[in-house]
Each structure stands twice: as C-alpha cells, then as structure tokens.
Enzyme design. Sequence first.
Site, PDB file in Angstrom:
ATOM      1  N   LYS A 217     -10.514  -4.085  -5.248  1.00  0.00           N
ATOM      2  CA  LYS A 217     -11.732  -3.227  -5.559  1.00  0.00           C
ATOM      3  C   LYS A 217     -10.910  -1.758  -6.253  1.00  0.00           C
ATOM      4  O   LYS A 217     -11.471  -1.302  -7.131  1.00  0.00           O
ATOM      5  CB  LYS A 217     -12.275  -2.798  -4.201  1.00  0.00           C
TER       6      LYS A 217
ATOM      7  N   LYS B 206      -3.991  -9.561  -7.542  1.00  0.00           N
ATOM      8  CA  LYS B 206      -4.934 -10.132  -6.721  1.00  0.00           C
ATOM      9  C   LYS B 206      -6.311  -9.490  -6.975  1.00  0.00           C
ATOM     10  O   LYS B 206      -6.058  -8.328  -7.412  1.00  0.00           O
ATOM     11  CB  LYS B 206      -4.869 -10.253  -5.154  1.00  0.00           C
TER      12      LYS B 206
ATOM     13  N   LYS C 132       1.077  -1.240   0.057  1.00  0.00           N
ATOM     14  CA  LYS C 132      -0.024  -0.051   0.070  1.00  0.00           C
ATOM     15  C   LYS C 132       0.937   1.335  -0.106  1.00  0.00           C
ATOM     16  O   LYS C 132       0.603   2.214  -0.696  1.00  0.00           O
ATOM     17  CB  LYS C 132      -0.770   0.047   1.148  1.00  0.00           C
TER      18      LYS C 132
HETATM   19  P1  AMP Z   1     -11.071  -6.470   2.384  1.00  0.00           P
HETATM   20  O1  AMP Z   1     -12.027  -6.015   1.084  1.00  0.00           O
HETATM   21  O2  AMP Z   1      -9.915  -6.061   1.747  1.00  0.00           O
HETATM   22  O3  AMP Z   1     -11.360  -5.826   3.710  1.00  0.00           O
HETATM   23  O4  AMP Z   1     -11.054  -7.840   2.351  1.00  0.00           O
HETATM   24  C1  AMP Z   1     -11.932  -8.715   3.098  1.00  0.00           C
HETATM   25  C2  AMP Z   1     -11.899 -10.202   3.099  1.00  0.00           C
HETATM   26  O5  AMP Z   1     -11.665 -10.563   1.775  1.00  0.00           O
HETATM   27  C3  AMP Z   1     -10.689 -10.561   3.807  1.00  0.00           C
HETATM   28  O6  AMP Z   1     -10.821 -11.540   4.531  1.00  0.00           O
HETATM   29  C4  AMP Z   1      -9.717 -10.671   2.666  1.00  0.00           C
HETATM   30  O7  AMP Z   1      -8.734 -11.786   2.835  1.00  0.00           O
HETATM   31  C5  AMP Z   1     -10.568 -11.206   1.496  1.00  0.00           C
HETATM   32  N1  AMP Z   1     -10.155 -10.795   0.139  1.00  0.00           N
HETATM   33  C6  AMP Z   1     -10.155  -9.587  -0.382  1.00  0.00           C
HETATM   34  N2  AMP Z   1      -9.711  -9.873  -1.723  1.00  0.00           N
HETATM   35  C7  AMP Z   1      -9.459 -11.216  -1.728  1.00  0.00           C
HETATM   36  C8  AMP Z   1      -9.103 -11.833  -2.969  1.00  0.00           C
HETATM   37  N3  AMP Z   1      -8.600 -11.171  -4.016  1.00  0.00           N
HETATM   38  N4  AMP Z   1      -8.678 -13.130  -3.087  1.00  0.00           N
HETATM   39  C9  AMP Z   1      -9.142 -13.635  -1.705  1.00  0.00           C
HETATM   40  N5  AMP Z   1      -9.805 -13.212  -0.857  1.00  0.00           N
HETATM   41  C10 AMP Z   1      -9.620 -11.745  -0.804  1.00  0.00           C
END
Ligand code: AMP
Length: 324
Positions: free
Chosen positions: A194, A191, A111
């Site tokens: 968003k 990966k 980040k």
């Molecule tokens: P975040 O949107 O970063 O708060 O992620 C929320 C949850 O989604 C967390 O448990 C992340 O590990 C999972 N997550 C986010 N992006 C991915 C991805 N590309 N693949 C697998 N898990 C994800």
Amino acid sequence: MKRLFSGIQPSGDLHIGNYLGAIRNWVRMLTEYDCIFCIVDYHAITISYEVETMQSRIINAAAECIACGLNPDECTIFVQSHVPEHTELAWIFNTVTPMGDLGRMTQFKEKSEQHKQNVNVGLFDYPVLQAADILIYKAEAVPVGQDQIQHIEFSRRVARAFNSRYGETFPEPFHLTPNIGRIMGLDGKSKMSKSLENHISLSDSPEAIKKKLATAVTDINRKRRNDPGNPEICNILTLHRLLSTEKEIEYVGTECRKAGIGCIECKMILAKNMTAELEPIRERARELKENPERVREVLEAGKRRCRTIAAETVREVKTKMGLL
Ligand code: AMP
Ligand code: TRP
C-alpha cells in the site's frame, strides 16, 4: 472446530496482494474453522499516520473484507483496540521474549529502514502484540501471506516460552500460506504494498486496472514486440496464474516464449479477468462504505464476542502467574 485467527492493517484501500495472498484464502476457510478476523489498528500506529483518516480506514478495511466474502454470519470481525486485553497480554509476553529475537525480524529491519525518522519501540515490539492477538484466542490456524511466516514462527516460540515458565496454557499456532510466494508490485521490484506506488487497489475501476497494468514491468529483457519473452520471470504471468483460466495461462505462456503475443495483448487478457473477479467486490464494498452503520454493527458484535474470550484467557494467565 479448531479456531483460526488472522489480522489485517487498516492501511486505506486493500490491494490485490492482500486479496490474492491472504483474504481470498480466508474465505475458503470459513466452513472449516471457527474464524476470527481482526483489523489491527494498534499495529498500524507503529508508523506515522494522519489521525483524521484512521476511522475511515478502519471502516474501509472491514467493508472490503466483508465484500471479499468474509460473511459476518460465518465469522467474527472486530477491531484490535476495542479489545484492550490484547495489549495486556502483549505486556506479559514481553517478559518472556528475548530482545535478540525481535531484532532479527525481517519486517522490523525493513520498516526501520523505510521509516528512519520514526523507529519507535512499538515497531520493535510489533511481533509480540501479534503473538498476543493470536494466542489470546488460543487460535491454532493462522492464514497469512508469505511475509508474515516469520512472525507466526515467533508466536510459536512465545507460546512455548510462556508454557514452559508458567505451565501448559497456549497451543502452538501454525501458519497457512498459499503456495504462491509474495505478490510482487507493478514495478516488478518490491512486494506489492500500500505504501509504494506499485499496487492495484480493490477499489480501482476497470479503466484504472487497465491503465496500471499497461505500464507494469514485465520480462525486462523483452524490449521489442518481436523479442521472445520469458514468462517464468514475468510478474504478469504470476497474476494470470491466480486469475485466468488454464487455457489462457497456457496460451499466454506459449505465445510469449515465441513472441506470438505482445505484452499489451497479454495484459489486456489479465485486465479482463481481474475486472471480472474484482467488480462484484468493488460494488459490495461501495454499498457498505455508503452504510458505515452496518459495518459498525458487525464490528460491535465482534467486539462483544472477542472480549468475552480474551478476558477469560487473561484471567487464566494472571492466575497461573500469581497475579490473581
Ligand atoms: P497487511 O496489509 O500488511 O496487514 O497484510 C494483510 C495480509 O495480506 C497478510 O496476510 C499479508 O501477508 C498479506 N499480504 C500483504 N501484501 C502481500 C503481498 N504483496 N503478497 C502476498 N500477500 C500479501
Ligand atoms: N502483521 C500482520 C500484517 O502486517 C497483521 C497481523 C496482526 C496479524 N496481528 C496478526 C496476522 C495476527 C495474523 C495474525 O499483515
């Protein structure tokens, strides 16, 4: 029942990486654990954002979580900043955390690379707040996607450091991670995220899903329809494994290897299955977004429950530290 905690950032519409990598799993755990889920707005502000959109992002994230199956009668859902004890405990944890530990965090490195103009202390301290989120409820199970494992291991070190300095207080949490790795983006490079234009949102229409899949990167060595492909390195096959039937997975894998099926045909089978899984979610989320009052009530009830638990932990911690 053991307690389970997880958090999700209110980063606009959730995507299928969030769903397949995390939320779908959370739903399966509702009957096994005392589940608490948190919309982590204080984490979200560590990167620059538009102030006017934050409230709707919070409501949308909560609505989509509920729509995915996090039934508020079976779990607690709340907003991080509604329970100020999280930041209070994070400050205390700062004092048992070596700076070097935080500098080594992959997410921080990524980040701070992506947001060079805004490498703030909050971004650096992010894992400490995350440890406070979990430990303030003395949660043990923490279901997260693979990218968050390092942060959960860090939380264990924080629990250990606090316990050894001030006496046994916190359990050491463990991560629960589906064995699927991270969901890659449609670009096949990074990966799914968003903030990159490489995702399919839970709110995407069936037409949008088809369109996005149609241009998604597959096995880059398969240039023409008649070239055999290697499904093992194709992101589309990974998604099939998460959304299609055994028979379909077997079929597309075998046919891809002998060029019996083209990428578009393979992708359209996936589009059909993805739509079947996501349509009911999209419909429920739409209803909830039209009735934000219902979502706010859920978050209000969550806040009341969490504040009680959090205040109790902070009282215990301050007593042990000679602050009360
Ligand atoms: P975040 O949107 O970063 O708060 O992620 C929320 C949850 O989604 C967390 O448990 C992340 O590990 C999972 N997550 C986010 N992006 C991915 C991805 N590309 N693949 C697998 N898990 C994800
Ligand atoms: N950092 C997590 C993410 O980006 C979100 C999060 C914040 C979290 N606090 C948490 C996850 C506590 C699990 C437990 O996905």
